[in-house]
Design an enzyme around this catalytic site. Sequence first.
Site, mmCIF file in Angstrom:
data_model
loop_
_atom_site.group_PDB
_atom_site.id
_atom_site.type_symbol
_atom_site.label_atom_id
_atom_site.label_comp_id
_atom_site.label_asym_id
_atom_site.label_seq_id
_atom_site.Cartn_x
_atom_site.Cartn_y
_atom_site.Cartn_z
ATOM 1 N N THR A 12 0.849 -1.189 0.000
ATOM 2 C CA THR A 12 0.000 0.000 0.000
ATOM 3 C C THR A 12 0.882 1.237 0.000
ATOM 4 O O THR A 12 2.003 1.213 0.501
ATOM 5 C CB THR A 12 -0.947 0.021 1.212
ATOM 6 O OG1 THR A 12 -0.182 0.123 2.421
ATOM 7 C CG2 THR A 12 -1.807 -1.242 1.248
ATOM 8 N N GLY A 13 0.360 2.319 -0.570
ATOM 9 C CA GLY A 13 1.202 3.498 -0.728
ATOM 10 C C GLY A 13 2.369 3.202 -1.646
ATOM 11 O O GLY A 13 3.490 3.641 -1.401
ATOM 12 N N GLY A 14 2.084 2.474 -2.726
ATOM 13 C CA GLY A 14 3.168 1.966 -3.568
ATOM 14 C C GLY A 14 3.507 2.801 -4.783
ATOM 15 O O GLY A 14 4.321 2.374 -5.601
ATOM 16 N N SER A 16 4.898 5.928 -4.916
ATOM 17 C CA SER A 16 6.014 6.865 -4.809
ATOM 18 C C SER A 16 6.833 6.553 -3.564
ATOM 19 O O SER A 16 6.440 5.740 -2.725
ATOM 20 C CB SER A 16 5.506 8.316 -4.753
ATOM 21 O OG SER A 16 4.749 8.522 -3.581
ATOM 22 N N GLY A 17 7.966 7.208 -3.451
ATOM 23 C CA GLY A 17 8.776 7.154 -2.246
ATOM 24 C C GLY A 17 9.168 5.756 -1.810
ATOM 25 O O GLY A 17 9.626 4.935 -2.616
ATOM 26 N N ILE A 18 8.985 5.469 -0.532
ATOM 27 C CA ILE A 18 9.378 4.186 0.049
ATOM 28 C C ILE A 18 8.633 3.037 -0.596
ATOM 29 O O ILE A 18 9.205 1.988 -0.908
ATOM 30 C CB ILE A 18 9.144 4.208 1.570
ATOM 31 C CG1 ILE A 18 10.149 5.144 2.253
ATOM 32 C CG2 ILE A 18 9.235 2.804 2.161
ATOM 33 C CD1 ILE A 18 9.837 5.409 3.711
ATOM 34 N N GLY A 19 7.322 3.199 -0.814
ATOM 35 C CA GLY A 19 6.534 2.124 -1.404
ATOM 36 C C GLY A 19 6.986 1.762 -2.794
ATOM 37 O O GLY A 19 7.093 0.575 -3.139
ATOM 38 N N SER A 137 7.368 4.656 12.460
ATOM 39 C CA SER A 137 8.212 5.843 12.322
ATOM 40 C C SER A 137 9.034 5.996 13.584
ATOM 41 O O SER A 137 8.602 5.589 14.670
ATOM 42 C CB SER A 137 7.354 7.095 12.120
ATOM 43 O OG SER A 137 8.110 8.278 12.323
ATOM 44 N N TYR A 150 0.402 12.433 14.481
ATOM 45 C CA TYR A 150 1.123 11.486 13.634
ATOM 46 C C TYR A 150 1.943 10.517 14.480
ATOM 47 O O TYR A 150 1.906 9.296 14.266
ATOM 48 C CB TYR A 150 2.040 12.264 12.685
ATOM 49 C CG TYR A 150 2.934 11.402 11.825
ATOM 50 C CD1 TYR A 150 2.452 10.804 10.665
ATOM 51 C CD2 TYR A 150 4.265 11.194 12.166
ATOM 52 C CE1 TYR A 150 3.272 10.024 9.869
ATOM 53 C CE2 TYR A 150 5.094 10.421 11.379
ATOM 54 C CZ TYR A 150 4.600 9.835 10.235
ATOM 55 O OH TYR A 150 5.415 9.053 9.451
#
Length: 250
Positions: A12-14, A16-19, A137, A150
């Site tokens: 999930t969140g794939g 951009s960035g880390i994903g 985090s 957060y």
Amino acid sequence: MTRLNGKTAVITGGSSGIGLATAKRFVEEGAAVVITGRRERELNEAAVLIGRNVTTVVGDVARLEDLDRLYAIVKEKHGHIDVLFANAGAGTIAPLAAATEAHFDQTFDVNVKGLFFTVQKALPLFRDGGSIILTSSVSNVLGVPGFSAYAASKAAVRNFARAWTLELKDRKIRVNSMSPGPIDTPALETTTGLTPEQAAQAAEQFASQIPMGRRGKPEEIADAVTFLASDESSFITGVDLAVDGGMAQV
């Protein structure tokens, strides 16, 4: 590079960035990957960048019907899941005195509720012996002004890993959280609500707090997640792996 050969992974969140970096690495290691995110154009661009063995599904993890549709596609295309990287997250700056109900709800809807049901709804498709990795985090153990909602949401994620390790042990499904420090991704400029100038200042401040003197790279996080997804970490479960350049360790 075949540590994930023949495995099916959902991220999930794939887009951009880390994903995205992790999806690329998983495919390089032999996995078939399904990535999901809210923006179709970014998902399509990510698929082109990954190049092969990738399926995209547009959806918001905070919407349970979107998760149902995601897993229906996974079931139809692959029939099972071996690895889940529950990575989607949200984090905007809001000091306590100025935070709104909408800010709080968005943070917890994505980071806590969304992640909780991302994992729950994946379980019927999970093969025994699989690996679940949750993005927490370093803020789960640090006080970070302006990010209290957060940080609290990421502390919840850390505890999910503890509880689910025990709940899923009979199926030999390992559950770990992974806690990045500040990473050089577009998120600081695009999702926190900072101006470009403020984002640049924040990046410099973060780097000064990290013993290694720099922000991490998405590819460095992908290396750690790949380790947790693979059999190389077969005796590791319930941990929180900090990938933070030492920021929360010393």
